[in-house]
Write a protein that holds these residues in place. Sequence first.
Motif, PDB file in Angstrom:
ATOM      1  N   SER A  55       6.593 -18.861   4.504  1.00 14.58           N
ATOM      2  CA  SER A  55       5.317 -19.068   4.040  1.00 14.58           C
ATOM      3  C   SER A  55       4.437 -17.893   4.286  1.00 14.58           C
ATOM      4  CB  SER A  55       4.978 -20.529   4.938  1.00 14.58           C
ATOM      5  OG  SER A  55       4.537 -19.891   6.380  1.00 14.58           O
ATOM      6  N   ALA A  56       4.840 -16.840   4.994  1.00 16.85           N
ATOM      7  CA  ALA A  56       4.328 -15.889   5.171  1.00 16.85           C
ATOM      8  C   ALA A  56       4.619 -14.525   4.588  1.00 16.85           C
ATOM      9  CB  ALA A  56       3.918 -15.473   6.766  1.00 16.85           C
ATOM     10  N   SER A  57       5.788 -14.740   3.832  1.00 15.90           N
ATOM     11  CA  SER A  57       6.562 -13.532   3.162  1.00 15.90           C
ATOM     12  C   SER A  57       6.540 -13.993   1.737  1.00 15.90           C
ATOM     13  CB  SER A  57       7.765 -13.475   3.781  1.00 15.90           C
ATOM     14  OG  SER A  57       7.764 -13.365   5.308  1.00 15.90           O
ATOM     15  N   LYS A  58       5.725 -13.605   0.808  1.00 13.22           N
ATOM     16  CA  LYS A  58       5.280 -13.969  -0.817  1.00 13.22           C
ATOM     17  C   LYS A  58       5.439 -12.556  -1.481  1.00 13.22           C
ATOM     18  CE  LYS A  58       2.848 -18.302   0.666  1.00 13.22           C
ATOM     19  NZ  LYS A  58       1.411 -18.660   0.449  1.00 13.22           N
ATOM     20  N   ASN A  59       5.685 -13.157  -2.867  1.00  6.71           N
ATOM     21  CA  ASN A  59       5.496 -12.032  -3.839  1.00  6.71           C
ATOM     22  C   ASN A  59       4.215 -11.370  -3.789  1.00  6.71           C
ATOM     23  OD1 ASN A  59       8.195 -12.567  -4.329  1.00  6.71           O
ATOM     24  ND2 ASN A  59       7.734 -14.081  -6.232  1.00  6.71           N
ATOM     25  N   VAL A  60       3.886 -10.243  -4.323  1.00  3.77           N
ATOM     26  CA  VAL A  60       2.848  -9.494  -4.245  1.00  3.77           C
ATOM     27  C   VAL A  60       2.557  -8.873  -5.465  1.00  3.77           C
ATOM     28  CG1 VAL A  60       1.844  -7.328  -3.323  1.00  3.77           C
ATOM     29  CG2 VAL A  60       2.830  -8.966  -1.775  1.00  3.77           C
ATOM     30  N   THR A  61       1.332  -8.927  -6.096  1.00  4.87           N
ATOM     31  CA  THR A  61       0.927  -8.308  -7.466  1.00  4.87           C
ATOM     32  C   THR A  61      -0.114  -7.150  -6.822  1.00  4.87           C
ATOM     33  OG1 THR A  61       1.143 -10.213  -8.815  1.00  4.87           O
ATOM     34  CG2 THR A  61      -0.288  -8.336  -9.704  1.00  4.87           C
ATOM     35  N   ALA A  62       0.066  -5.870  -7.246  1.00  9.16           N
ATOM     36  CA  ALA A  62      -0.548  -4.591  -6.711  1.00  9.16           C
ATOM     37  C   ALA A  62      -1.134  -4.110  -8.134  1.00  9.16           C
ATOM     38  CB  ALA A  62       0.388  -3.690  -6.077  1.00  9.16           C
ATOM     39  N   LEU A  63      -2.604  -3.258  -7.823  1.00  7.69           N
ATOM     40  CA  LEU A  63      -2.937  -2.568  -8.914  1.00  7.69           C
ATOM     41  C   LEU A  63      -2.328  -1.342  -8.828  1.00  7.69           C
ATOM     42  CD1 LEU A  63      -6.780  -3.506  -8.439  1.00  7.69           C
ATOM     43  CD2 LEU A  63      -5.174  -4.242 -10.357  1.00  7.69           C
ATOM     44  N   VAL A  64      -2.288  -0.395 -10.013  1.00  4.81           N
ATOM     45  CA  VAL A  64      -1.863   0.778 -10.114  1.00  4.81           C
ATOM     46  C   VAL A  64      -2.758   1.752  -9.201  1.00  4.81           C
ATOM     47  CG1 VAL A  64      -1.485   2.733 -11.348  1.00  4.81           C
ATOM     48  CG2 VAL A  64      -0.575   0.654 -12.148  1.00  4.81           C
ATOM     49  N   GLY A  65      -2.237   2.448  -8.371  1.00  8.47           N
ATOM     50  CA  GLY A  65      -3.192   3.656  -7.719  1.00  8.47           C
ATOM     51  C   GLY A  65      -3.836   2.833  -6.458  1.00  8.47           C
ATOM     52  N   LYS A  66      -3.657   1.655  -5.981  1.00  8.74           N
ATOM     53  CA  LYS A  66      -4.411   0.999  -5.000  1.00  8.74           C
ATOM     54  C   LYS A  66      -3.512   0.496  -4.124  1.00  8.74           C
ATOM     55  CE  LYS A  66      -7.867  -2.515  -3.701  1.00  8.74           C
ATOM     56  NZ  LYS A  66      -8.596  -3.623  -4.262  1.00  8.74           N
ATOM     57  N   THR A  67      -3.604   1.146  -2.691  1.00 12.18           N
ATOM     58  CA  THR A  67      -2.628   0.742  -1.843  1.00 12.18           C
ATOM     59  C   THR A  67      -2.208  -0.861  -1.756  1.00 12.18           C
ATOM     60  OG1 THR A  67      -3.229   2.670  -0.442  1.00 12.18           O
ATOM     61  CG2 THR A  67      -2.149   0.858   0.826  1.00 12.18           C
ATOM     62  N   THR A  68      -1.130  -1.152  -1.356  1.00 10.66           N
ATOM     63  CA  THR A  68      -0.771  -2.545  -1.390  1.00 10.66           C
ATOM     64  C   THR A  68       0.291  -2.950  -0.217  1.00 10.66           C
ATOM     65  OG1 THR A  68       0.123  -4.538  -2.596  1.00 10.66           O
ATOM     66  CG2 THR A  68       1.366  -2.577  -2.678  1.00 10.66           C
ATOM     67  N   PHE A  69       0.604  -3.995   0.247  1.00 13.38           N
ATOM     68  CA  PHE A  69       1.264  -4.506   1.463  1.00 13.38           C
ATOM     69  C   PHE A  69       2.189  -5.458   1.084  1.00 13.38           C
ATOM     70  CE2 PHE A  69      -2.935  -2.721   2.806  1.00 13.38           C
ATOM     71  CZ  PHE A  69      -2.395  -1.624   3.749  1.00 13.38           C
ATOM     72  N   LEU A  70       3.547  -5.438   1.421  1.00 15.02           N
ATOM     73  CA  LEU A  70       4.508  -6.508   1.494  1.00 15.02           C
ATOM     74  C   LEU A  70       4.365  -7.020   2.779  1.00 15.02           C
ATOM     75  CD1 LEU A  70       7.281  -5.078  -1.103  1.00 15.02           C
ATOM     76  CD2 LEU A  70       5.786  -7.026  -1.337  1.00 15.02           C
ATOM     77  N   ARG A 122       1.516   3.222  -0.765  1.00 16.46           N
ATOM     78  CA  ARG A 122       0.355   3.785  -1.103  1.00 16.46           C
ATOM     79  C   ARG A 122       0.531   4.443  -2.473  1.00 16.46           C
ATOM     80  NH1 ARG A 122      -0.502   8.083   3.541  1.00 16.46           N
ATOM     81  NH2 ARG A 122       1.610   8.177   3.424  1.00 16.46           N
ATOM     82  N   TYR A 123      -0.563   4.279  -3.391  1.00 13.82           N
ATOM     83  CA  TYR A 123      -0.596   4.744  -4.504  1.00 13.82           C
ATOM     84  C   TYR A 123       0.613   4.330  -5.596  1.00 13.82           C
ATOM     85  CZ  TYR A 123      -3.382   8.223  -2.140  1.00 13.82           C
ATOM     86  OH  TYR A 123      -4.249   8.855  -1.218  1.00 13.82           O
ATOM     87  N   PRO A 124       0.656   3.002  -5.638  1.00 15.02           N
ATOM     88  CA  PRO A 124       1.703   2.265  -6.188  1.00 15.02           C
ATOM     89  C   PRO A 124       1.868   2.702  -7.820  1.00 15.02           C
ATOM     90  CG  PRO A 124       0.495   0.641  -5.605  1.00 15.02           C
ATOM     91  CD  PRO A 124      -0.123   1.822  -4.924  1.00 15.02           C
ATOM     92  N   GLN A 125       2.817   2.769  -8.493  1.00 15.16           N
ATOM     93  CA  GLN A 125       2.818   3.083  -9.687  1.00 15.16           C
ATOM     94  C   GLN A 125       3.643   1.714 -10.446  1.00 15.16           C
ATOM     95  OE1 GLN A 125       1.199   5.482 -11.109  1.00 15.16           O
ATOM     96  NE2 GLN A 125       0.466   6.004  -8.903  1.00 15.16           N
ATOM     97  N   ARG A 126       3.638   1.786 -11.630  1.00 14.72           N
ATOM     98  CA  ARG A 126       4.566   0.876 -12.339  1.00 14.72           C
ATOM     99  C   ARG A 126       5.982   1.159 -12.316  1.00 14.72           C
ATOM    100  NH1 ARG A 126       2.250  -2.148 -16.487  1.00 14.72           N
ATOM    101  NH2 ARG A 126       0.330  -1.878 -17.040  1.00 14.72           N
TER     102      ARG A 126
END
Length: 283
Positions: A55-70, A122-126
């Motif tokens: 329930s706490a481990s889900k799919n993530v949608t990130a923005l190009v160039g904006k740090t994201t977390f899994l 950090r700085y995710p890309q497609r």
Amino acid sequence: MVFKDKILVRMVVLSMFASMGFSRVKRHGDTQTYSESDNEMEPLIIDRGPYFDKSASKNVTALVGKTTFLGCRVRNLGNRTVSWIRHRDLHVLTVNRFTYTSDQRFSALHNPQTEDWTLQVRYPQRRDAGIYECQVGTTPPIGHSMFLSVVEPITTLLGGPEMYINKGSTMNLTCIVKHSPEPPPSIYWTHDQVEINYDSARGGVSVITEKGDITVSYLLIQRATEKDSGKYTCHPSNANPKSLTVHVLNGEYPAAMQHGGQLRLEYPFAVIFMSLLVTMGTP
């Protein structure tokens, strides 16, 4: 019959404890504890081993160039290791809090006070989109996979790159933001690189923004004058800005305008022009 079954079960349980060397039963109020000599037996705890709190481990949608977390939450981990693996190339990215890739955009975060193991990108890309697995070093290993989507929001200004309106009419600029994982927290507009002041003495300037999967912002300027001509830019807080140039014309003399290599005709001049062509072509 039910009463006899309960007695039978009780006798079996007592026999089991007796065979294990627990010879006496101590009573404490309405509860019973079994003891060997003077030491009470500890409650029986079944160790099910590590498992994932999905329930706490889900799919993530990130923005190009904006740090994201899994995020990955592991219950009952014990002394096992936690690794992050990229399925695209089966590359081990991190083990516990150590990074095992030359791509330093990836790192593991963990607070010892929690059960969360987080992969920071950090700085995710497609190209980073795909399946990532949080893996626990049991025998055999167990894992939980998540999908990372990396999107680049698209900003569109309707009517661009140039717009022609008549003097005295209402200017309606429409800015559309698509493919954003969440609506932009804010959208502001500029005119010739100066932020528009909706409370200015000019009056008649307002913005209406409708947020959703597709966010639309409307800039309305009433009674347009030649001073309202210029470059207008829509600035979403989580997407690229988009601009167009507005030309406020004297509505008394609509004319043909050269635009993008094509002849653009405005009504009623276009109607008169086409009527002349038809008349000249008639014998």
